[in-house]
Write a protein that holds these residues in place. Structure first.
Motif, PDB file in Angstrom:
ATOM      1  N   ASP A  21       0.859  -4.737   4.399  1.00 15.07           N
ATOM      2  CA  ASP A  21       1.986  -3.936   4.540  1.00 15.07           C
ATOM      3  C   ASP A  21       1.571  -2.418   3.517  1.00 15.07           C
ATOM      4  OD1 ASP A  21       4.354  -2.278   4.344  1.00 15.07           O
ATOM      5  OD2 ASP A  21       6.134  -4.383   3.831  1.00 15.07           O
ATOM      6  N   GLU A  22       0.814  -1.207   4.079  1.00 12.44           N
ATOM      7  CA  GLU A  22       0.208  -0.176   4.011  1.00 12.44           C
ATOM      8  C   GLU A  22       1.299   0.339   3.283  1.00 12.44           C
ATOM      9  OE1 GLU A  22      -2.803   2.413   2.704  1.00 12.44           O
ATOM     10  OE2 GLU A  22      -3.035   0.474   4.184  1.00 12.44           O
ATOM     11  N   THR A  23       2.602   0.822   3.972  1.00 14.20           N
ATOM     12  CA  THR A  23       3.252   1.790   3.029  1.00 14.20           C
ATOM     13  C   THR A  23       3.117   1.227   1.239  1.00 14.20           C
ATOM     14  OG1 THR A  23       5.632   0.192   3.309  1.00 14.20           O
ATOM     15  CG2 THR A  23       5.115   1.074   5.329  1.00 14.20           C
ATOM     16  N   TRP A  24       3.243  -0.288   1.288  1.00 16.28           N
ATOM     17  CA  TRP A  24       4.132  -0.066  -0.375  1.00 16.28           C
ATOM     18  C   TRP A  24       2.953   0.508  -1.278  1.00 16.28           C
ATOM     19  CZ3 TRP A  24       7.821  -1.651  -0.737  1.00 16.28           C
ATOM     20  CH2 TRP A  24       9.102  -2.448   0.111  1.00 16.28           C
ATOM     21  N   ARG A  25       1.652   0.644  -0.474  1.00 15.54           N
ATOM     22  CA  ARG A  25       0.574   1.237  -1.681  1.00 15.54           C
ATOM     23  C   ARG A  25       0.772   2.869  -1.515  1.00 15.54           C
ATOM     24  NH1 ARG A  25      -4.457  -0.593  -0.541  1.00 15.54           N
ATOM     25  NH2 ARG A  25      -3.427  -2.234   0.392  1.00 15.54           N
TER      26      ARG A  25
END
Length: 243
Positions: A96-100
């Motif tokens: 989940d790229e959105t967390w970073r």
């Protein structure tokens, strides 16, 4: 709209990526926090997320604690992504790229109290002063900034106001939708627990066998139900009758 908002809030960079959080609950039942993401002024629905709030069960509604939990969990994900930047699935794609990714603007639905909670969480993660944060109060659509006693009032016809209203309304809509789904799930699980002969172990076995779908359990045949360990024909018939 983005340029107007940057100027009005005196932001260091254009708020091209906005994350907004809202809380939905019913007397503390099935409390859900929503996160919506707007990129370049448009909703990015693939990056919407919800948090089923766990820390206030049976304590009644507490918007401040709910917001604290949601933001803490969000930035814990960010912190974990910094410690382990790979976090890849077997095919090499990120989980989940959105967390970073940190937003250019963190927006909270609420007033000074909710903003204060957000500031406390940002300080815990060393992000206060790094990540701009603002809260949007409902009554007069005023924007509160940390350390500023007087809110920012955007012109009624400004594109910046229309943007923050759209973001807030979308966060509210998504929170309510998630809350209703959670309430429905809780209601169905409660019905399942009321079936004679169904205890916690059998309930978990049924949910595991039917991919956590109460609807799938309801539609299952007697044979399919009795294929689950511990479910007898009598219990299966009771499930069909009650659900």
């Amino acid at each position: 709209a983005i340029a107007e908002l940057q100027e009005a809030l005196d932001l260091p960079t254009p708020p091209s990526r906005i994350e907004c959080y809202d809380i939905s609950t019913n007397q503390g039942t099935a409390t859900v926090a929503s996160r919506v993401v707007f990129a370049q002024g448009a909703p990015r629905k693939s990056e919407y997320r919800r948090f089923n709030i766990r820390t206030i069960s049976h304590q009644g509604p507490d918007d401040f604690q709910s917001m604290r939990e949601a933001l803490t969990r969000r930035f814990n994900r960010w912190k974990d992504s910094q410690a382990d930047p790979i976090q890849a699935t077997p095919d090499g794609k990120d989980n989940d790229e959105t967390w970073r990714i940190l937003p250019d603007l963190l927006m909270i639905d609420g007033g000074k109290g909710q903003l204060g909670v957000a500031v406390e969480v940002l300080k815990e993660f060393g992000l206060y002063g790094v990540l701009p944060v603002v809260s949007l109060a409902k009554q007069f659509e005023e924007l509160y900034l940390p350390g500023q006693p007087t809110p920012v009032i955007l012109p009624r016809t400004s594109q910046a106001l229309y943007l923050v209203q759209r973001v807030r309304d979308e966060a509210h809509r998504f929170a309510i939708t998630s809350h209703r789904q959670q309430r429905a799930k809780i209601g169905m699980v409660s019905q399942l627990e009321n079936v004679p002969g169904i205890g916690p172990a059998k309930r978990k076995a049924l949910l595991r066998a039917f991919d956590n779908s109460i609807d799938a359990i309801r539609k299952a045949s007697i044979d399919e139900l009795t294929a689950v360990k511990g479910i007898t024909p009598d219990v299966a018939r009771a499930i069909k009758e009650i659900l």
